[in-house]
Each structure stands twice: as C-alpha cells, then as structure tokens.
Design a protein around this motif. Sequence first.
Motif, PDB file in Angstrom:
ATOM      1  N   SER A 100       0.639  -1.028   0.202  1.00  0.00           N
ATOM      2  CA  SER A 100       0.017  -0.190  -0.387  1.00  0.00           C
ATOM      3  C   SER A 100       1.030   1.289  -0.558  1.00  0.00           C
ATOM      4  O   SER A 100       1.704   0.908   0.303  1.00  0.00           O
ATOM      5  N   SER A 153       0.141   2.555 -10.603  1.00  0.00           N
ATOM      6  CA  SER A 153      -1.194   3.260 -11.817  1.00  0.00           C
ATOM      7  C   SER A 153      -1.763   1.748 -12.762  1.00  0.00           C
ATOM      8  O   SER A 153      -1.594   0.355 -12.067  1.00  0.00           O
ATOM      9  N   SER A 165      -4.294  -0.853  -1.207  1.00  0.00           N
ATOM     10  CA  SER A 165      -4.346   0.052  -0.847  1.00  0.00           C
ATOM     11  C   SER A 165      -3.687   1.668  -1.190  1.00  0.00           C
ATOM     12  O   SER A 165      -2.211   1.697  -0.746  1.00  0.00           O
ATOM     13  N   ASN A 207      -2.777   3.627  -3.952  1.00  0.00           N
ATOM     14  CA  ASN A 207      -2.375   3.457  -5.023  1.00  0.00           C
ATOM     15  C   ASN A 207      -2.897   4.189  -6.359  1.00  0.00           C
ATOM     16  O   ASN A 207      -3.907   4.927  -5.415  1.00  0.00           O
ATOM     17  N   HIS A 208      -2.855   3.930  -7.243  1.00  0.00           N
ATOM     18  CA  HIS A 208      -3.528   4.524  -8.304  1.00  0.00           C
ATOM     19  C   HIS A 208      -4.277   3.516  -9.251  1.00  0.00           C
ATOM     20  O   HIS A 208      -4.012   4.142 -10.690  1.00  0.00           O
ATOM     21  N   ARG A 222      -5.999   1.760 -11.349  1.00  0.00           N
ATOM     22  CA  ARG A 222      -7.535   2.545 -12.047  1.00  0.00           C
ATOM     23  C   ARG A 222      -8.245   1.807 -13.451  1.00  0.00           C
ATOM     24  O   ARG A 222      -7.171   1.319 -14.269  1.00  0.00           O
ATOM     25  N   LEU A 238      -8.727  -2.293  -1.131  1.00  0.00           N
ATOM     26  CA  LEU A 238      -8.185  -1.937  -2.569  1.00  0.00           C
ATOM     27  C   LEU A 238      -8.387  -0.745  -2.428  1.00  0.00           C
ATOM     28  O   LEU A 238      -9.394   0.367  -3.623  1.00  0.00           O
ATOM     29  N   ASN A 241      -7.251   3.948  -4.366  1.00  0.00           N
ATOM     30  CA  ASN A 241      -7.586   3.640  -5.659  1.00  0.00           C
ATOM     31  C   ASN A 241      -8.044   4.753  -7.163  1.00  0.00           C
ATOM     32  O   ASN A 241      -7.102   4.552  -7.903  1.00  0.00           O
ATOM     33  N   ASN A 274     -13.581   4.727  -3.657  1.00  0.00           N
ATOM     34  CA  ASN A 274     -12.799   4.263  -4.810  1.00  0.00           C
ATOM     35  C   ASN A 274     -14.063   4.998  -5.997  1.00  0.00           C
ATOM     36  O   ASN A 274     -13.804   4.229  -6.896  1.00  0.00           O
TER      37      ASN A 274
END
Length: 524
Positions: free
Chosen positions: A263, A268, A291, A293-294, A296, A318, A321, A349
């Motif tokens: 985390s 990304s 958790s 992070n980026h 997507r 998660l 994010n 999220n």
Amino acid sequence: MGRERTPTPDGVLTTQGSGKDEKSNSRRGSALGSRAPSRAKSRGSISDSRKTISRPVSRSGSAKGRPDSKVSNQSDSDTEDTRTRATSDQDAMSESGWDTDLEVEGVLRRKTRESYDASGRTTYIEACKMNGVVPVSYFSRHITDAELVMKHHGLGPAGAKAIAIALVANTTILKLNLSDNWLDAEGGIAVAEMLKENCYVAELDLSDNRLGDEGAKAMSEMLLQNVNLTHVTLAGNGFGDKSAEGFKEVILNNSKIEYMNLSRNEFSEPAGQVLGEAISENITIRQLDLSWNHIRRKGAVALAKGIGSNIGLRKVDLSWNGLGNEGAAAIGEALKINSSLEEIDLTNNRFSPEGAVLLAKGLYANETLKVLKLGKNPMQTAGCYGVMKAVKENASTAIEYLDFSDIQVNKDFEDLFKEVKEVRPDLKCKHGGSEEEKKKKAKVNPMQKLQKYIQKNNLRLVDFFNKFDKDGSMSVSYDEFREGLEETGIDMSPDEVEMLICELDRDGDGDINYSELYMCYSKK
C-alpha cells in the motif's frame, strides 16, 4: 642437651648422644659389669651409641598409650607434616609437570568460547565502526528478543548496513520492523542481502523507507530466494510501475508468503494489469493490501479478474485507489465466481450509485464474503439500497458487516435494513446517518451556565472569583481562569470556555479582572 631425636624412614625415632654421654655410659657400664650380668636388650632399648625409641607406623601408637610422653607426641606431628608435604609435592608435579595435548586443546576451546559472542553484539559494534555510525543501544539490548521493533530511529543507509551485518547469523529474531528509518535503496539492499542468508526472520516490515524502484528490485530478488518470510510489509516506499514486474514474479513463484502489503506506493494502471495476472495464479497469499495507490481503468479490471480467479485470498484491501464504476462492475463479476474471499475494502473508490448497483450484482450469488466496506463513495442512498437489497435476496449470503461510512441514507433504506435484520439479526451496518433533519438543541451561552452554577450554589460573585484569584490581585490570567472553571465542574466544552474568555476580557490585555466579570454577569 645431649640427645637429638631424628625420624627414620620406617617411622622410628633415633636419639644420638654427644661424645660426653657416650663416655659416661661406657664408664657406667664398666662399673655395673662387676655387679651383675647385662640384660638382653629389648627392641625399645637404648644402645650405647644410638638410643632408639620404636613407634608403630599407625597414627594411634604409643602416643595414645602414653599421653604424657613429649617424645611420642612431637614425633607424631613431625611425621604427619612430612607426609603431607610429600603428597603435596607429588600432586604439584603431576599437575604442572605432565601437561597433555587434550588439556591444551581444552584450554584453546575454552578461550574460543569466551571470545565468541553468539548474540551478535560484538559483531554489531565492529560493523558500526566499519560503517562510521554510532551504535544504537536499543538494538544491542533487544538483539536477542523474538521481535525487534525499531521504528523511527533514523538509521539511514549506513545504520541499516551495520544492523544487517549483525543479523546475518542471528537465530532469535523472528519479527523485524525497521519502518520509517530513511534506509533508501542502499539500506534496503543491505537488508535484502542479509535476508538471503538469515533463515529465521518470518515477518518483515520496511514501510516508509524510500526504497524506490532500486530497492524494490533487491527486495524482489530476495523474496524469490527466501523461503522463511510469511509476512512482508513494504508500504510507502515509492514503488512505481517498473517495480511491479519484480513483485509479479514473487507472487507467482514464492509459495511461503501469506501476507503482502504494498500500500501507499505509486502503482497505477500498468501495475494493476501486471499484478492482476499474478494474483490469479497465486494460492498461498491470504491477505493482500494494495490500498492508497492509483490503480484505475484497465488496471482495476485486471485486478478484479485476478481476484475472481484466485482460490487462496481471504482479505483484500483496494481502498483509496479510484477504481471507478468500471472497477466496480469488474469486482461484481469477480464476486460471482470467487469462493474464498471473506473481506474486501473498497472505501473511497469513486463508485456512483450506478457503480454500486453493478457491484451488488455479485452479492446475489456470492456465498463467502462476510465484510464489505464501501464508505466514502459518492453512491448516495440509492447505491446503499441496491447493496442491501442484494443481501436480502441472497439466502446463502455470508455477509455480517456492511460499511457505508459518511454516506447518508433515507427512510427507505432504514426500512429495508429492518426487514433484513428480522431474517439476519447478526447483520451490522454502519452509515453516515439519516437524511431526515434532526432537531438541533439550542446552544446555551456559556455565561448563562456560569450564572446557573453561582445561583445553584448560593455564591456571591466575589466569592466565586476568589476561587480563581489565588494571589488576591483581583485579576486572573487565562490559564488560571481555565483551571478554575475546571475545578468548579461546570459543564463547558473547550470552545465554550474560549468563548467565555473572549467575552470577559473586553480590553484584550490577556487578563480577566473582577470588574470585567461583574459587568458581563450583570448584563445577562
């Protein structure tokens, strides 16, 4: 004068006379010879030239039979001393004069044991000298503990190297926590090299050490060799998408890790795609934290697919994010087929009401999930309603706890929740409260509380003020006033106290005098 007594080897005392004694005895013998024949001499008789007193070799000889005999007592003591000295001399010769190879080897082994420090403290001191750092006494004191926690010690790369050298052969530490020590990549590499050799540490925490991608590479290589670590925490180290490839290999090939925390890094979309493929194949990791992070779009979808195919995960985080509705739909599909996951955290999220409904489709079929966290998502009461409805419709659901923190719900949701509670009384739900307006209690002016207290206790205003005014100056500081209010027990919040102080100190000089209190009190 005359006679000297000397012991002989056979324990007999001999008495030798002087020349005058011998001549005297000779003349006496001549004189007696004319009177009577000489008697046969016994063993104890004294000869002409040598008078002998025989004594048994036993220590209980004539001395005991004749306690008044000075000759026997003295001879006993002399003989005993002689024998004791002889025995001591023989023992000394046997000890000092007959060294063996075995004795020499024993001494060498003893010296070796004395010089070797099994704890590693000596090694640590030498490693500190070699790296030019001051030894950390906390480490020396706890090097033999089963758990070593050294958070926030500012070790730096050099300090980490010294500790790593000392821990290579350590056999006692099972849990190692070096989080927030600014190890950088250099220090991380040193710890990684140590863990390639050390086979006792089972839990590792290197969070917040700025290891970067270079440090991540060293950690990945180490984790591919180490077969003892079961819990690995590498949060907050600035790992980017480049580092994901190394951790992919770890997730695919390491069969010992049960808990992995990555985390608060910089992963990304590309990292999500890489890690998702590995997660689908892993069967040993039970808890995974990605958790903050980026991850997507395609990365979120890949992660969700990996979770759906995984058969070992029990808990996944998660949160934070920004998975979006695309990720929500993919997780919904994963929940339909996953048969092992028990808890998933999807807090914050960016799930809209539509995304929440898409995710809820997976809850209609899932039979293992117990905890679902969806707080801080803009899903509104409609999204919460959709999730609760899915729980109600699934007779085989295992849901025990739903978290809708900071999301307001309406009466329709509350009614639905009551219906579910009738069937599942153990179900718990947390939300941001009802949308119905709650009657707010009118705020009471703090001066009114003060007046009520004085009237209730039948106090004069001056008597009340004197409780604060310890020095009788008729003026008190802010701190004195706060302490006085606290002592009285008047129910005031810190904000109310500050409001009252501002109201009383009209001239703003930092003190409250009696006249200021009287004026404010009289107005109310």
